[in-house]
Design a protein around this motif. Structure first.
Motif, PDB file in Angstrom:
ATOM      1  N   CYS A 131       0.818  -1.221   0.000  1.00  0.00           N
ATOM      2  CA  CYS A 131       0.000   0.000   0.000  1.00  0.00           C
ATOM      3  C   CYS A 131       0.848   1.265   0.000  1.00  0.00           C
ATOM      4  N   LYS A 132       2.054   1.172   0.534  1.00  0.00           N
ATOM      5  CA  LYS A 132       2.958   2.331   0.531  1.00  0.00           C
ATOM      6  C   LYS A 132       3.550   2.560  -0.858  1.00  0.00           C
ATOM      7  N   THR A 173      -0.954   2.176  -4.828  1.00  0.00           N
ATOM      8  CA  THR A 173      -2.340   2.060  -4.391  1.00  0.00           C
ATOM      9  C   THR A 173      -3.078   1.079  -5.302  1.00  0.00           C
ATOM     10  N   CYS A 174      -3.883   0.214  -4.700  1.00  0.00           N
ATOM     11  CA  CYS A 174      -4.638  -0.761  -5.494  1.00  0.00           C
ATOM     12  C   CYS A 174      -5.795  -0.072  -6.220  1.00  0.00           C
ATOM     13  N   CYS A 200      -1.172   4.907  -0.287  1.00  0.00           N
ATOM     14  CA  CYS A 200      -2.623   4.915  -0.103  1.00  0.00           C
ATOM     15  C   CYS A 200      -3.030   5.481   1.263  1.00  0.00           C
ATOM     16  N   GLU A 201      -3.976   6.412   1.237  1.00  0.00           N
ATOM     17  CA  GLU A 201      -4.491   7.034   2.457  1.00  0.00           C
ATOM     18  C   GLU A 201      -5.366   6.093   3.282  1.00  0.00           C
ATOM     19  N   ARG A 217       0.226   6.665  -5.222  1.00  0.00           N
ATOM     20  CA  ARG A 217       1.380   6.154  -4.458  1.00  0.00           C
ATOM     21  C   ARG A 217       1.217   6.556  -3.001  1.00  0.00           C
ATOM     22  N   GLY A 261      -8.530   1.315  -3.960  1.00  0.00           N
ATOM     23  CA  GLY A 261      -8.127   2.566  -3.332  1.00  0.00           C
ATOM     24  C   GLY A 261      -8.232   3.740  -4.285  1.00  0.00           C
ATOM     25  N   LEU A 262      -7.776   3.534  -5.512  1.00  0.00           N
ATOM     26  CA  LEU A 262      -7.855   4.584  -6.530  1.00  0.00           C
ATOM     27  C   LEU A 262      -9.310   4.958  -6.813  1.00  0.00           C
ATOM     28  N   CYS A 311      -6.065  -2.263   5.979  1.00  0.00           N
ATOM     29  CA  CYS A 311      -6.721  -1.404   4.997  1.00  0.00           C
ATOM     30  C   CYS A 311      -8.084  -0.970   5.539  1.00  0.00           C
ATOM     31  N   ALA A 362      -7.993   7.599  -3.398  1.00  0.00           N
ATOM     32  CA  ALA A 362      -6.622   7.618  -2.889  1.00  0.00           C
ATOM     33  C   ALA A 362      -5.644   8.010  -3.992  1.00  0.00           C
ATOM     34  N   SER A 363      -4.511   8.548  -3.587  1.00  0.00           N
ATOM     35  CA  SER A 363      -3.481   8.902  -4.561  1.00  0.00           C
ATOM     36  C   SER A 363      -2.812   7.628  -5.081  1.00  0.00           C
TER      37      SER A 363
END
Length: 82
Positions: A13-14, A17-18, A31-32, A29, A21-22, A44, A26-27
Motif C-alpha cells: 500500500c505504501k 495504491t490498489c 494509499c491514504e 502512491r 483505493g484509486l 486497509c 486515494a493517490s
C-alpha cells in the motif's frame, strides 16, 4: 506459484495504491486508506469497512513483494523472537 504469507507490513500500500483505493479517491502512491502505526499492525480501512472488497483487493492472498521489503523483514525478525 505459491505466495508467502502476508505479515501486514504495509509495503504494498505504501508503494502503489490498489484499484479499489484509486476508485475511492486515494493517490496512486502511498494509499491514504492504510491504517496502523508499525509494520505488522497495518490494515486497509477499505477492507475493514467493506469486506466485499477483500477478494477483489486480494487481501490475505499472500505477499508478492518479499524481496527488498524492509518492513516485511522487520516483522519476520520480530516473529522469530517469539
Amino acid at each position: 506459484m505459491k505466495s508467502s504469507a502476508c505479515v501486514r507490513s504495509g509495503h504494498c500500500c505504501k508503494v502503489a495504491t490498489c484499484t479499489a483505493g484509486l476508485m475511492h479517491g486515494a493517490s496512486p502512491r502511498g494509499c491514504e486508506f492504510l491504517r496502523g502505526d508499525t509494520p505488522g499492525e497495518y490494515e486497509c480501512e477499505l477492507a475493514a469497512t467493506r469486506p466485499d472488497l477483500r477478494e477483489v483487493m486480494t487481501i490475505g492472498a499472500g505477499c508478492s513483494s518479499t524481496m527488498f521489503n524492509k518492513d516485511r523483514d522487520l516483522v519476520l525478525k520480530g516473529l522469530a523472537k517469539l
